[in-house]
Write a protein that holds these residues in place. Structure first.
Motif, PDB file in Angstrom:
ATOM      1  N   CYS A  25       0.837  -1.195   0.000  1.00 26.95           N
ATOM      2  CA  CYS A  25       0.000   0.000   0.000  1.00 26.95           C
ATOM      3  C   CYS A  25       0.876   1.251   0.000  1.00 26.95           C
ATOM      4  O   CYS A  25       1.754   1.396   0.865  1.00 26.95           O
ATOM      5  N   ARG A  27      -0.023   4.319   0.702  1.00 26.87           N
ATOM      6  CA  ARG A  27      -0.408   5.278   1.735  1.00 26.87           C
ATOM      7  C   ARG A  27       0.184   4.932   3.103  1.00 26.87           C
ATOM      8  O   ARG A  27       0.703   5.788   3.789  1.00 26.87           O
ATOM      9  N   CYS A  28       0.075   3.648   3.485  1.00 26.44           N
ATOM     10  CA  CYS A  28       0.527   3.259   4.832  1.00 26.44           C
ATOM     11  C   CYS A  28       1.803   2.420   4.807  1.00 26.44           C
ATOM     12  O   CYS A  28       2.344   2.100   5.863  1.00 26.44           O
ATOM     13  N   GLU A  31       1.760  -0.777   6.994  1.00 23.12           N
ATOM     14  CA  GLU A  31       1.590  -0.658   8.445  1.00 23.12           C
ATOM     15  C   GLU A  31       0.121  -0.735   8.868  1.00 23.12           C
ATOM     16  O   GLU A  31      -0.171  -0.956  10.038  1.00 23.12           O
ATOM     17  N   GLY A  33      -1.980   1.813   8.794  1.00 25.57           N
ATOM     18  CA  GLY A  33      -2.459   3.131   9.175  1.00 25.57           C
ATOM     19  C   GLY A  33      -1.291   4.059   9.432  1.00 25.57           C
ATOM     20  O   GLY A  33      -0.133   3.706   9.238  1.00 25.57           O
ATOM     21  N   THR A  34      -1.622   5.247   9.909  1.00 23.91           N
ATOM     22  CA  THR A  34      -0.601   6.251  10.186  1.00 23.91           C
ATOM     23  C   THR A  34      -0.771   6.738  11.610  1.00 23.91           C
ATOM     24  O   THR A  34      -1.862   7.116  12.022  1.00 23.91           O
ATOM     25  N   TRP A  51      -4.166   7.427  15.874  1.00 27.13           N
ATOM     26  CA  TRP A  51      -3.991   6.389  14.864  1.00 27.13           C
ATOM     27  C   TRP A  51      -5.093   6.542  13.827  1.00 27.13           C
ATOM     28  O   TRP A  51      -6.274   6.496  14.156  1.00 27.13           O
ATOM     29  N   CYS A  54      -5.751   2.854   7.649  1.00 28.16           N
ATOM     30  CA  CYS A  54      -5.731   2.995   6.193  1.00 28.16           C
ATOM     31  C   CYS A  54      -6.931   2.268   5.589  1.00 28.16           C
ATOM     32  O   CYS A  54      -7.498   1.358   6.198  1.00 28.16           O
TER      33      CYS A  54
END
Length: 95
Positions: A25, A27-28, A31, A33-34, A51, A54
């Motif tokens: 992915c 975007r993340c 992981e 998510g961010t 948190w 994503c």
């Protein structure tokens, strides 16, 4: 969907099948998510971490495979006691 087996402890110990984040992915970066830190508005000091999950992963997508048996009551009651006595360091020489 990328599945894995995971051990959960709440509300009861069980094995569940869960989805995992997409490893490629953009975007993340796999992981899921961010995480970002934020501070207090008045002092500017660290106040916590947020948190943002994503879209490539749904952390609530899980299926129960099987509940695990509970340990017997006598084992739960004596779990904190060490049957061989206290374990620690000694200043006595080993000879």
């Amino acid at each position: 969907m990328r599945l894995r087996i995971q051990l959960t402890t709440w509300p009861r110990r069980s094995l569940v099948l869960t989805d995992t984040p997409h490893p490629d992915c953009p975007r993340c970066e796999g992981e899921g998510g961010t995480a970002y830190d934020y501070g207090d508005h008045e002092t500017g000091e660290y106040a916590g971490t947020e948190w943002d999950p994503c879209e490539c992963w749904d952390e609530n997508r899980r299926w129960l495979l099987m509940p695990l048996p509970r340990p017997p009551r006598w084992l739960r009651r004596n779990r904190h006691r060490d049957p061989w006595g206290p374990v620690g360091y000694s200043d006595e020489p080993p000879f």
